[in-house]
Every structure is written in C-alpha cells, then in structure tokens.
Design an enzyme around this catalytic site. Structure first.
Site, PDB file in Angstrom:
ATOM      1  N   GLU A 124       5.687   2.756  -8.245  1.00 45.21           N
ATOM      2  CA  GLU A 124       5.390   3.562  -7.362  1.00 45.21           C
ATOM      3  C   GLU A 124       5.424   3.339  -5.890  1.00 45.21           C
ATOM      4  OE1 GLU A 124       1.387   1.328  -9.814  1.00 45.21           O
ATOM      5  OE2 GLU A 124       2.237   0.544  -7.576  1.00 45.21           O
ATOM      6  N   HIS A 126      -5.124  -1.342  -2.916  1.00 45.68           N
ATOM      7  CA  HIS A 126      -4.017  -1.585  -4.608  1.00 45.68           C
ATOM      8  C   HIS A 126      -2.673  -1.954  -4.396  1.00 45.68           C
ATOM      9  CE1 HIS A 126      -1.911   0.358  -7.820  1.00 45.68           C
ATOM     10  NE2 HIS A 126      -0.303   0.382  -6.786  1.00 45.68           N
ATOM     11  N   THR A 182      -9.821  -7.656  -9.563  1.00 45.73           N
ATOM     12  CA  THR A 182     -10.206  -6.434  -9.702  1.00 45.73           C
ATOM     13  C   THR A 182     -11.403  -5.733  -9.549  1.00 45.73           C
ATOM     14  OG1 THR A 182      -8.670  -5.343 -11.641  1.00 45.73           O
ATOM     15  CG2 THR A 182     -10.104  -4.223 -11.239  1.00 45.73           C
ATOM     16  N   ASN A 214     -13.479  -0.851  -3.958  1.00 47.84           N
ATOM     17  CA  ASN A 214     -12.172  -2.052  -4.210  1.00 47.84           C
ATOM     18  C   ASN A 214     -10.963  -2.654  -2.681  1.00 47.84           C
ATOM     19  OD1 ASN A 214     -10.496  -0.841  -5.311  1.00 47.84           O
ATOM     20  ND2 ASN A 214     -10.823  -2.673  -7.134  1.00 47.84           N
ATOM     21  N   TYR A 240      -2.423   6.922 -10.980  1.00 52.76           N
ATOM     22  CA  TYR A 240      -3.315   6.215 -12.247  1.00 52.76           C
ATOM     23  C   TYR A 240      -2.664   6.919 -13.559  1.00 52.76           C
ATOM     24  CZ  TYR A 240      -5.210   3.162  -8.228  1.00 52.76           C
ATOM     25  OH  TYR A 240      -5.348   2.191  -7.312  1.00 52.76           O
ATOM     26  N   ARG A 283     -10.554  -8.619  -1.309  1.00 50.40           N
ATOM     27  CA  ARG A 283     -11.519  -8.427  -2.248  1.00 50.40           C
ATOM     28  C   ARG A 283     -12.862  -8.788  -2.080  1.00 50.40           C
ATOM     29  NH1 ARG A 283      -7.990  -5.686  -7.006  1.00 50.40           N
ATOM     30  NH2 ARG A 283      -7.132  -3.805  -5.942  1.00 50.40           N
ATOM     31  N   LYS A 333      -7.448   2.017   0.368  1.00 50.59           N
ATOM     32  CA  LYS A 333      -8.110   3.138   0.124  1.00 50.59           C
ATOM     33  C   LYS A 333      -8.957   2.946   0.904  1.00 50.59           C
ATOM     34  CE  LYS A 333      -7.673   0.484  -5.191  1.00 50.59           C
ATOM     35  NZ  LYS A 333      -8.398  -0.011  -6.404  1.00 50.59           N
TER      36      LYS A 333
HETATM   37  P1  RTP Z   1      -5.348  -1.459  -8.630  1.00 46.74           P
HETATM   38  O1  RTP Z   1      -4.625  -0.959  -9.798  1.00 46.74           O
HETATM   39  O2  RTP Z   1      -6.213  -0.107  -7.920  1.00 46.74           O
HETATM   40  O3  RTP Z   1      -4.257  -2.414  -7.720  1.00 46.74           O
HETATM   41  O4  RTP Z   1      -6.206  -2.454  -9.317  1.00 46.74           O
HETATM   42  P2  RTP Z   1      -6.040  -2.874 -10.008  1.00 46.74           P
HETATM   43  O5  RTP Z   1      -4.454  -3.624 -11.166  1.00 46.74           O
HETATM   44  O6  RTP Z   1      -7.062  -4.670 -10.135  1.00 46.74           O
HETATM   45  O7  RTP Z   1      -7.025  -2.811 -11.222  1.00 46.74           O
HETATM   46  P3  RTP Z   1      -6.970  -1.391 -12.825  1.00 46.74           P
HETATM   47  O8  RTP Z   1      -7.626  -2.099 -14.264  1.00 46.74           O
HETATM   48  O9  RTP Z   1      -5.613  -0.940 -12.207  1.00 46.74           O
HETATM   49  O10 RTP Z   1      -7.579   0.002 -12.380  1.00 46.74           O
HETATM   50  C1  RTP Z   1      -7.397   0.393 -10.652  1.00 46.74           C
HETATM   51  C2  RTP Z   1      -8.919   1.328 -10.647  1.00 46.74           C
HETATM   52  O11 RTP Z   1      -9.517   1.815 -11.033  1.00 46.74           O
HETATM   53  C3  RTP Z   1     -11.103   1.001 -10.117  1.00 46.74           C
HETATM   54  N1  RTP Z   1     -11.723   0.667 -11.760  1.00 46.74           N
HETATM   55  N2  RTP Z   1     -13.049   0.835 -11.847  1.00 46.74           N
HETATM   56  N3  RTP Z   1     -15.698   1.557 -12.360  1.00 46.74           N
HETATM   57  C4  RTP Z   1     -14.411   0.522 -13.316  1.00 46.74           C
HETATM   58  O12 RTP Z   1     -14.790   0.051 -14.352  1.00 46.74           O
HETATM   59  C5  RTP Z   1     -13.196   0.710 -13.105  1.00 46.74           C
HETATM   60  N4  RTP Z   1     -12.255  -0.691 -13.067  1.00 46.74           N
HETATM   61  C6  RTP Z   1     -11.961   0.061 -12.372  1.00 46.74           C
HETATM   62  C7  RTP Z   1     -10.728   0.153  -9.289  1.00 46.74           C
HETATM   63  O13 RTP Z   1     -10.813   0.423  -8.047  1.00 46.74           O
HETATM   64  C8  RTP Z   1      -9.190  -0.542  -9.480  1.00 46.74           C
HETATM   65  O14 RTP Z   1      -8.485  -1.193  -8.737  1.00 46.74           O
END
Ligand code: RTP
Length: 148
Positions: free
Chosen positions: A126, A115, A91, A112, A49, A102, A9
């Site tokens: 993707e 991805h 996450t 973080n 997303y 991370r 990112k």
């Molecule tokens: P990623 O898709 O980026 O690999 O992350 P992930 O599966 O671990 O988490 P996901 O739930 O899919 O969330 C995607 C990205 O959104 C941001 N996020 N911000 N502010 C918040 O509460 C929050 N929750 C998620 C993070 O950048 C996360 O990686």
C-alpha cells in the site's frame, strides 16, 4: 523500523476529523513519514481494494473512497501495523471499543472513517501504491524518550 499505511477516508476528511486522528498517532509516539491530501480515481481505489473485488459491497466501497479527498499517510514505529489497527478499532464501528477512532467517531461499517494496513506485507504494497515518490527520511528527536 516498521511502517504502516493509514488513510483517512472521505467521511473523516469532510467531518473535520483529520487533526484528531493525526494527534492520536502522534501522542502514541509514532512518527509521521508521509502525508498528502488527494482525491483518487476509480481505478486507483479498485487497485487499493483489489482483494475485496468479489465482495458484494465492493462497488459501494469504491464509490465511497472516490467521493471526496482522502488523507494518505505513512506512520512508523515499533509494531505500528498491529497497534495502528488497535487504535483504529474493529471494522464495524458498532463493535469498536470506545477510545478507538471508529468506536468514538463512526456508526456505519460503510462510513468507518479510516483505513489501516492489516499486515506488514499489505503495508509495504500500500505504501508503494500510494507513495510511489517515496517517503521522508527522518527520525524524531524524541526517539530516545519513546524507545528504551
Ligand atoms: P480497511 O481495509 O478499510 O482498513 O478495513 P478493514 O480491514 O477493517 O475491513 P475490510 O474487511 O478490509 O473491508 C474494507 C472496507 O470495506 C468496507 N466494508 N463494508 N458493507 C459491508 O458489509 C462492508 N464490509 C466492509 C468498510 O469501509 C471496510 O473498512
């Protein structure tokens, strides 16, 4: 062989973490199949997303992803989707184990660093979105030293 989509990112690129992150995947034994540095449009980040479009953090997430260049990659290897997520960590970086990307490099969930696809099906979608031109066809000469 299984493939996954990994994106460093904008914070990871700006902080100079690209080399370390690539090195972790290489040292594990995974094979780099696609790699590019690019800055994406808002609509593209929204597509990537799309599953999170109803979340309260969606707009902030999209702003973050378009804020600078990202490094998009395709990595290949046995169980690379699940193992890639393990290498990345949870996450929320504060809940990520030390030794994960991370866990070692981040504090805030909204910064973080990286991805990784969460399933083989997401990886397929993707990779198609980020690499419509396709990826490299090659096999590392180390293959027989990594797999029995
Ligand atoms: P990623 O898709 O980026 O690999 O992350 P992930 O599966 O671990 O988490 P996901 O739930 O899919 O969330 C995607 C990205 O959104 C941001 N996020 N911000 N502010 C918040 O509460 C929050 N929750 C998620 C993070 O950048 C996360 O990686």
């Amino acid at each position: 062989m299984e493939q996954t989509f990994i994106m460093i990112k904008p914070d990871g690129v700006q902080r100079g973490l690209v080399g370390d992150i690539i090195s972790r995947f290489e040292k594990k034994g995974f094979t780099l199949k696609g790699l590019k540095l690019l800055t994406v449009e808002r609509s593209f980040a929204e597509s990537h997303y799309a599953d999170l479009s109803s979340k309260p953090f969606f707009n902030g997430l999209v702003e973050y992803i378009v804020s600078g260049p990202v490094v998009a990659m395709v990595w290949e290897g046995k169980s690379v989707v699940t193992t890639g997520r393990t290498i990345i960590g949870a996450t929320n970086p504060l809940a990520s184990a030390p030794g994960t990307i991370r866990g070692d490099f981040a504090i805030d969930i909204g910064r973080n660093v990286i991805h990784g696809s969460d399933s083989v099906e997401s990886a397929r979608k993707e990779i198609a979105l980020w690499f419509p031109e396709g990826v490299a066809e090659w096999q590392s000469s180390l293959h027989s030293w990594i797999y029995e």
